[in-house]
Design an enzyme around this catalytic site. Structure first.
Site, PDB file in Angstrom:
ATOM      1  N   ASP A   1       0.578  -0.739   0.326  1.00 23.26           N
ATOM      2  CA  ASP A   1      -0.030  -0.311   0.155  1.00 23.26           C
ATOM      3  C   ASP A   1       1.073   0.949  -0.509  1.00 23.26           C
ATOM      4  O   ASP A   1       1.947   1.044  -0.607  1.00 23.26           O
ATOM      5  CB  ASP A   1      -0.599  -0.070   1.062  1.00 23.26           C
TER       6      ASP A   1
ATOM      7  N   HIS B   1      -3.417   5.814   4.002  1.00 19.77           N
ATOM      8  CA  HIS B   1      -4.410   4.581   3.315  1.00 19.77           C
ATOM      9  C   HIS B   1      -3.496   3.504   4.322  1.00 19.77           C
ATOM     10  O   HIS B   1      -4.540   2.439   4.570  1.00 19.77           O
ATOM     11  CB  HIS B   1      -4.449   5.083   2.116  1.00 19.77           C
TER      12      HIS B   1
ATOM     13  N   SER C   1     -11.368  -0.483  -0.519  1.00 23.32           N
ATOM     14  CA  SER C   1     -10.186  -0.393   0.286  1.00 23.32           C
ATOM     15  C   SER C   1      -9.853  -1.185   1.663  1.00 23.32           C
ATOM     16  O   SER C   1      -9.493  -1.461   1.945  1.00 23.32           O
ATOM     17  CB  SER C   1      -9.352   0.633  -0.025  1.00 23.32           C
TER      18      SER C   1
END
Length: 408
Positions: free
Chosen positions: A65, A113, A274
């Site tokens: 990621d 994220h 996600s």
């Protein structure tokens, strides 16, 4: 055979911009407020029952990621820093330095994220300060930085990141990003995925967020055979409005108003497949704790077989249903002879599909109609109260829709 026009493709992270549920200002502040309650996605799970069977101890989950920040107290002991890596290129296509590259171990995350993704999987308990915790709170995270907010990562970098996870003997790989460009079966990405699956590593990937209006398209690596593609569900166990549909969707998992850890400390809310993928990756980690010899296909089969279905068979919107962590971990018919096929509708297996599961975590249309009819029959005083309550419900619903729809 997948037709291909290029050997590499840009890869995008799959979060949808959202107003956080923990800050009154509407801004997500890294190092900010902690979420005090228990998030709805965890309220749907009997955590005591789940953790009586497994906690993820001894299991390693690679998070490929934007990096995983270790300054958040709930992740400090969860991240295996020495196993981490950074495959974000030092310069972009124009030769300009990439500012967000960070350190070599993948433990810097200016986007937030990857830190959110890691928290959903393995955030440690902190009961004095928050009700949020990872589904596999004793699993270890291997941080692999491969992308950033500008999308500098590509499919070749992603392939290298997967290879690194294999070398580090990860048990599960979570990929909350995708490319829509089809790549050949002999591409670097396809080869890396197959290598991981051959090593019995479970590969979990987001299905994609371009699903408004029921849009269906193939995304990679989610669409590769053997990869568990995860769609997003809402509080009613229905497809989230942004979640992509398709026959490659394996299961769905909560992906709306998802509370998780952010860099430097605290929590924020976000939307997207996600955050559905790591929910399922956490369940895979729990299964791997006691079934390390199971193949990736067997782990996937168990998760799909125990999902909460709304129709018999496969649904392109939510796959085989919304994942049920407790059932996945506890309802194993014969651990010595696990399910071989992840597709129970095929003629080459005797596996019967599970019974339908009618589970609701919100108000159905019939219930709403019945409630409104009741309000109409009562006296004026009660009507005033009811209207006031309805106004609050409408306001909250609008807020949720605003958060989900923004950026979809």
């Amino acid at each position: 055979m997948i037709a291909a026009t290029a050997l590499t493709a840009s890869v995008s992270v799959l979060a949808l911009p959202a107003a956080p549920a923990v800050a009154d200002s509407g801004e997500c502040t890294f190092g900010g407020k902690e979420y005090k309650g228990r998030p709805w996605a965890l309220q749907r799970v009997n955590l005591d029952e789940l953790w009586a069977s497994a906690t993820g101890k001894g299991v390693r989950v690679a998070v490929i990621d934007t990096g995983v920040d270790t300054q958040n107290p709930q992740l400090k002991d969860a991240v295996e820093v020495s196993a981490g890596a950074n495959f974000l290129p030092p310069k972009d296509d124009k030769g300009e330095k990439i500012a967000d590259r960070g350190n070599a171990h993948g433990t810097t995350d200016t986007v937030g994220h990857g830190t959110r993704v890691a928290g959903i999987i393995a955030a440690r308990k902190d009961e004095e300060n928050t009700g949020f915790v990872g589904l596999a709170p004793e699993a270890k995270i291997i941080p692999i930085k491969q992308n950033d907010a500008e999308g500098h990562g590509d499919s070749n970098d992603l392939a290298k990141a997967i290879d690194h996870a294999v070398q580090q003997r990860a048990d599960v790989i979570n990929i909350s990003q995708d490319t829509e460009k089809a790549l050949a079966d002999d591409s670097a990405l396809a080869v890396a995925v197959k290598k991981a699956l051959d090593k019995k590593i479970v590969v979990v990937a987001s299905a994609g967020n371009d699903g408004l209006g029921g849009n269906q398209k193939a995304t990679y690596p989610a669409s590769y055979d053997g990869v568990l593609a995860v769609a997003a569900s809402d509080r009613n166990n229905e497809r989230a409005v942004f979640s992509q549909s398709g026959d490659t969707v394996g299961v769905a998992a909560p992906g709306v108003d998802m509370i998780s850890t952010v860099p430097k400390g605290g929590h924020c809310s976000d939307n997207g497949t996600s955050f559905s993928a790591p929910y399922v990756a956490g369940v895979a980690a729990l299964l791997k704790q006691h079934h390390k010899d199971w193949t990736a296909a067997q782990i996937v089969a168990q998760i799909e077989q125990t999902a909460e279905r709304s129709i018999p068979g496969h649904d392109n919107r939510v796959g085989w249903g919304v994942v049920d962590p407790v059932k996945a971990v506890t309802e194993i018919a014969d651990p010595k002879n696990p399910i071989e096929s992840p597709r129970p509708d095929r003629a080459d297996t005797n596996v019967e599909p599970p019974d339908l599961a009618a589970v609701h975590f919100g108000e159905t249309a019939d219930e709403r109609n019945s409630r409104l009819a009741t309000y109409a029959a009562v006296g004026a005083v009660v009507i005033v109260v009811a209207l006031a309550g309805a106004a609050v419900a409408v306001r909250d619903a609008r807020r949720r829709r605003t958060r989900v729809g923004r950026g979809a």
